[in-house]
Design a protein around this motif. Structure first.
Motif, mmCIF file in Angstrom:
data_model
loop_
_atom_site.group_PDB
_atom_site.id
_atom_site.type_symbol
_atom_site.label_atom_id
_atom_site.label_comp_id
_atom_site.label_asym_id
_atom_site.label_seq_id
_atom_site.Cartn_x
_atom_site.Cartn_y
_atom_site.Cartn_z
ATOM 1 N N UNK A 10 33.624 42.331 35.987
ATOM 2 C CA UNK A 10 32.986 42.391 34.668
ATOM 3 C C UNK A 10 33.995 42.611 33.544
ATOM 4 N N UNK A 11 35.262 42.657 33.893
ATOM 5 C CA UNK A 11 36.327 42.871 32.905
ATOM 6 C C UNK A 11 36.384 41.724 31.898
ATOM 7 N N UNK A 12 36.536 42.090 30.617
ATOM 8 C CA UNK A 12 36.688 41.107 29.549
ATOM 9 C C UNK A 12 38.008 41.382 28.823
ATOM 10 N N UNK A 13 38.965 40.466 28.895
ATOM 11 C CA UNK A 13 40.256 40.665 28.223
ATOM 12 C C UNK A 13 40.078 40.977 26.740
ATOM 13 N N UNK A 14 40.853 41.969 26.279
ATOM 14 C CA UNK A 14 40.870 42.409 24.887
ATOM 15 C C UNK A 14 39.561 43.056 24.449
ATOM 16 N N UNK A 15 38.629 43.253 25.380
ATOM 17 C CA UNK A 15 37.371 43.934 25.083
ATOM 18 C C UNK A 15 37.249 45.204 25.927
ATOM 19 N N UNK A 16 37.397 45.050 27.252
ATOM 20 C CA UNK A 16 37.296 46.180 28.159
ATOM 21 C C UNK A 16 38.493 47.106 27.980
ATOM 22 N N UNK A 17 38.235 48.414 27.867
ATOM 23 C CA UNK A 17 39.318 49.386 27.690
ATOM 24 C C UNK A 17 38.982 50.668 28.442
#
Length: 305
Positions: free
Chosen positions: A73-80
């Motif tokens: 479910x990881x979203x680059x530049x969104x998930x932190x």
């Protein structure tokens, strides 16, 4: 937020790990649907996705206020990863092993608090092998972990195995794990190849003549092997927080140390993507880390999030 009950989280994660293990074992790698992400060796399967959905549902029901970071479910530049209590999950670490029915794959379930691993659960269902760790309470390994007590369930063995933390000597006596990763071109890959060669080469030709090199195909299992004292070191670049969060906790609780895979950084961030792990030892940790960094030299790995 009230103080986190780490033991309760641990028990919940162990239960989830066993459920995930049953799902993984029930899958037929020869018939499941697969796809790729970065390239042909960066594989995701429908089982990865189904396991992560199950984990997310269970954790949201049990801990609705906690954050969740999962590989699928990881979203680059969104998930932190923030300071909030955060579950960090890899549903199948070692997917390439999984699709080949090679029995070195696991589910990796970590909890980070203040961006520091606080609970780690790593379970290899193919070997029914469970590794666990709780901050300040040590880490453990258990064989036949899913069996009932008195019916074959193994003893929980505190890590490192045997209770000893024999001193580390130098690279020439060390068993070191390395991984090629999914990025197979560019400067990061070239640095890995140069370092691998120098580690393996004879001292007469400028190498370190390392005792042995291994590649388990799973970051989490590499870290657990270091925690157990089965490996002396593990060097990696390119993996993500979900690959290392659980194993990081287990390693530290076994007296190990995690530093950067790039020379000079003794306190890497959880999501730095570049790591060097060393097993627990009564002496020699600092010296062998610095010796390894000298093999790398002036090179630096740099991976984007």
């Amino acid at each position: 937020m009230a103080e986190v009950n780490l033991q309760e989280v641990h028990d919940t994660l162990v239960s989830i790990a066993f459920e995930a293990g049953r799902m993984i074992l029930a899958a037929n790698p020869s018939s499941i649907s697969t796809d790729t992400k970065l390239n042909a060796v960066d594989i995701v399967t429908e089982t990865d996705q189904a396991v992560e959905r199950m984990v997310l549902e269970r954790l949201r029901a049990a801990y609705p206020a906690f954050h969740f970071v999962g590989e699928e479910s990881y979203q680059p530049e969104v998930t932190a990863i923030t300071a909030a209590p955060t579950f960090i999950v890899d549903p199948i670490d070692g997917t390439t092993n999984f699709v080949h029915s090679f029995p070195n794959a696991c589910i990796s379930l970590g909890l980070a608090v203040d961006r520091v691993p606080a609970v780690g659960v790593v379970y290899n269902p193919f070997q029914d092998l469970l590794f666990t760790g709780i901050r300040g309470q040590g880490s453990y390994m258990q064989r036949n972990a899913s069996l009932a007590a008195g019916q074959g369930q193994g003893e929980k063995v505190r890590l490192p195995i045997g209770g000893g933390t024999r001193p580390l000597e130098n690279l020439s006596t060390a068993l070191v794990s390395i991984e090629y990763g999914s990025q197979r071109d560019g400067e990061n890959f070239e640095l890995k190849l140069r370092t691998f060669r120098k580690l393996a080469a004879a001292k007469e030709s400028g190498g370190a003549m390392v005792g042995g090199l291994r590649s388990l195909g799973s970051a989490a299992l590499n870290l657990c092997a270091c925690a157990a004292g089965q490996l002396d070191m593990y060097w990696e670049g390119g993996c993500y927080a979900w690959d290392v969060a659980a194993g990081w906790c287990i390693l530290i609780e076994a007296g190990g140390q995690m530093v950067s895979g790039n020379p000079g950084d003794w306190n890497p961030a959880l999501d730095s993507r570049v790591y060097l792990a060393v097993r627990g030892a009564s002496g020699g940790q600092k010296e062998i880390i610095e010796e390894f960094w000298k093999v790398i030299g002036d090179g630096r790995m740099d991976y984007k999030h």
